[in-house]
Design a protein around this motif. Structure first.
Motif, mmCIF file in Angstrom:
data_model
loop_
_atom_site.group_PDB
_atom_site.id
_atom_site.type_symbol
_atom_site.label_atom_id
_atom_site.label_comp_id
_atom_site.label_asym_id
_atom_site.label_seq_id
_atom_site.Cartn_x
_atom_site.Cartn_y
_atom_site.Cartn_z
ATOM 1 N N THR A 31 -8.821 13.908 -0.029
ATOM 2 C CA THR A 31 -9.543 12.763 -0.428
ATOM 3 C C THR A 31 -10.075 12.769 -2.109
ATOM 4 O O THR A 31 -10.032 13.983 -2.454
ATOM 5 N N ILE A 32 -10.248 11.922 -2.880
ATOM 6 C CA ILE A 32 -10.691 12.021 -4.354
ATOM 7 C C ILE A 32 -12.223 12.229 -4.257
ATOM 8 O O ILE A 32 -12.858 11.819 -3.425
ATOM 9 N N PRO A 33 -12.963 12.931 -5.160
ATOM 10 C CA PRO A 33 -14.321 12.737 -5.408
ATOM 11 C C PRO A 33 -15.000 11.468 -5.499
ATOM 12 O O PRO A 33 -14.433 10.561 -5.914
ATOM 13 N N GLU A 34 -16.215 11.501 -4.871
ATOM 14 C CA GLU A 34 -16.957 10.151 -4.591
ATOM 15 C C GLU A 34 -17.034 9.612 -5.917
ATOM 16 O O GLU A 34 -17.427 8.297 -6.118
ATOM 17 N N ASN A 35 -17.471 10.344 -7.049
ATOM 18 C CA ASN A 35 -17.772 9.723 -8.451
ATOM 19 C C ASN A 35 -16.560 8.849 -8.747
ATOM 20 O O ASN A 35 -16.636 8.188 -9.769
ATOM 21 N N LEU A 36 -15.448 8.984 -8.431
ATOM 22 C CA LEU A 36 -14.262 8.289 -8.603
ATOM 23 C C LEU A 36 -13.736 7.103 -7.833
ATOM 24 O O LEU A 36 -12.866 6.363 -8.119
ATOM 25 N N SER A 37 -14.683 6.754 -6.873
ATOM 26 C CA SER A 37 -13.962 5.923 -6.043
ATOM 27 C C SER A 37 -14.367 4.351 -6.788
ATOM 28 O O SER A 37 -15.403 4.159 -7.475
ATOM 29 N N GLY A 38 -13.290 3.611 -6.492
ATOM 30 C CA GLY A 38 -13.165 2.542 -7.259
ATOM 31 C C GLY A 38 -12.633 2.519 -8.441
ATOM 32 O O GLY A 38 -12.464 1.484 -9.388
ATOM 33 N N SER A 39 -12.315 3.720 -9.216
ATOM 34 C CA SER A 39 -11.565 3.950 -10.207
ATOM 35 C C SER A 39 -10.030 3.541 -10.140
ATOM 36 O O SER A 39 -9.567 3.439 -9.098
ATOM 37 N N VAL A 40 -9.618 3.612 -11.376
ATOM 38 C CA VAL A 40 -8.059 3.700 -11.385
ATOM 39 C C VAL A 40 -7.305 4.653 -10.467
ATOM 40 O O VAL A 40 -6.284 4.504 -10.418
ATOM 41 N N ALA A 41 -8.039 5.939 -10.327
ATOM 42 C CA ALA A 41 -7.363 6.749 -9.456
ATOM 43 C C ALA A 41 -7.773 6.755 -8.266
ATOM 44 O O ALA A 41 -7.001 7.649 -7.555
ATOM 45 N N ASP A 42 -8.305 5.690 -7.650
ATOM 46 C CA ASP A 42 -8.581 5.724 -6.344
ATOM 47 C C ASP A 42 -7.468 5.102 -5.482
ATOM 48 O O ASP A 42 -7.259 3.586 -5.933
#
Length: 422
Positions: A31-42
């Motif tokens: 999973t991706i880090p929570e702070n990147l949720s909703g970013s282009v990397a999500d």
């Protein structure tokens, strides 16, 4: 003793498989880090819920098979040695001819056929899973054709290498590794030169790029990058895969700019130009030459280390491994196993270097195109097409990733400041 070695090898392989299964399917977190949720990397922002599920399933299966395949190769060579099969192949070759070159042709053929049969299940299972998850659409006949081309190219290459190495082993037992390296230098360079014009066309049909406007734009970029290419080629890959790719390979007059037809179908013009700028960066930054030079330096050290290990192990375990002598053909499986071990455990280092080069190529593409939006959408579409994990487990990255992860690539693009930004 030989039987015990075989049993221990099988048990260790099974244990390794269980550990890797637990790591990939139970312990690892992709999973991706929570702070990147909703970013282009999500991935949830550009992949459907079904694609997310399939991506996790397919990635875990693919990497599980990859982790199993290399130790399986070591186990295969161990069994070939301890059962006396390698010694038997050598005896057969010696009965047929007294000439070293002919013996090499015969021995390598026996070993290649047995190796092909032993490894075929892994190849076929990987092929079936790629079809199941929509990555490949290649028919069994087409896939087998490619497998047979692989076999014969590998066989011919192996004959040349084995005949040369074992000849210098007998001529210079102490310094054979150095003379083998001297022979390897022109062979490796020549192979890089002929691959795009001789080997690649054996697998696929290459034609000039049909979109002449796009070709004009790509060649303009190539001219700016001083790439001596007069044509852009497209290759028909849609009959085999749904994945996308483009590349620039070859040296000097053999240089070729190539686009898969799947790339042409699925990406916009701006996205294709981002990919081509990335590939051209490798040429501009001399990555191919640096890679070949680095590979040759590593090969020199590797052959020296291989010579030490080969002589020591073959002398100490001569009876168990049923080796006639370290410089006889019966030792070839041991040599190949040691080489495979060295390549596997050095791959994290070589992958770090490769990822550094790929990152610099991404930056070059952004600086040249100044198109962040196209770069983001390109990486997102590549992730979708390949059902790739955006943030793969650590061991997967260490051993298999020659490119930065998609998480790293997308965040780099997002943080890049174009020339028109304040």
């Amino acid at each position: 003793m030989s039987r015990k070695w075989a049993i221990r090898g099988i048990l260790l392989y099974i244990l390794f498989g269980l550990v890797m299964y637990a790591y990939l399917f139970v312990w690892a977190d992709s999973t991706i880090p929570e702070n990147l949720s909703g970013s282009v990397a999500d991935p949830s922002t550009f992949m459907t819920e079904r694609e997310l599920v399939l991506s996790e399933e397919y990635s875990n299966i693919r990497y599980f098979l990859s982790f199993l395949s290399t130790p399986y190769e070591w186990l295969f060579y161990l069994i070939i040695l301890v059962t006396g099969a390698s010694k038997l192949f050598e005896n057969w070759a010696q009965k047929i001819s007294r000439f070293h070159a002919i013996q090499s042709v015969i021995y390598v053929f026996y070993l290649s056929v047995v190796s092909f049969i032993a490894i075929f299940p892994f190849q076929y299972i990987s092929h079936r899973f790629s079809i199941k998850y929509g990555i490949s659409n290649e028919t069994f006949q087409s896939w087998m054709k490619d497998e047979m081309i692989d076999f014969w190219i590998g066989y011919i290459s192996m004959i040349i290498i084995v005949a040369a190495i074992y000849w210098v082993m007998k001529k210079s037992p102490k310094r054979w590794w150095f003379y083998a390296w001297l022979l390897f230098v022109p062979y490796a360079t020549f192979f890089v030169f002929i691959q795009p014009i001789v080997i690649d066309p054996l697998y696929n049909d290459f034609t000039s790029l049909q979109d002449k406007e796009l070709e004009k734009d790509i060649l303009a970029m190539a001219e700016e990058a001083n790439i001596p290419a007069e044509h852009v080629y497209q290759v028909n890959m849609s009959d085999k895969t749904n994945a996308m790719n483009a590349y620039v390979n070859g040296i000097g007059s053999s240089s070729r700019i190539v686009l898969w037809d799947t790339t042409l179908e699925k990406l916009s013009k701006d996205e294709i130009l981002v990919i081509m700028a990335h590939e051209m960066a490798h040429y501009v930054k001399k990555h191919l030459y640096i890679g070949v030079a680095g590979y040759l330096v590593a090969a020199l050290f590797g052959l020296w280390l291989l010579s030490k290990l080969l002589t020591r192990i073959s002398h100490k375990y001569k009876d168990t491994l049923k080796i006639t002598n370290w410089n006889q053909l019966s030792s070839l499986p041991l040599l190949l196993a040691l080489l495979s071990l060295m390549l596997f455990f050095s791959s994290p280092v070589s992958n770090v270097i490769a990822r550094y080069q790929e990152k610099s190529a991404d930056l070059y593409a952004l600086e040249l195109t100044q198109d962040k939006e196209a770069a983001v959408s390109t990486f997102q579409k590549l992730t979708q097409a390949g059902l790739s994990q955006v943030n793969p487990p650590t061991l997967v990255k260490w051993f298999f990733y020659t490119h930065p992860t998609m998480l790293e690539r997308l965040m780099m693009v997002d943080e890049f400041e174009t020339s028109d930004q304040p």
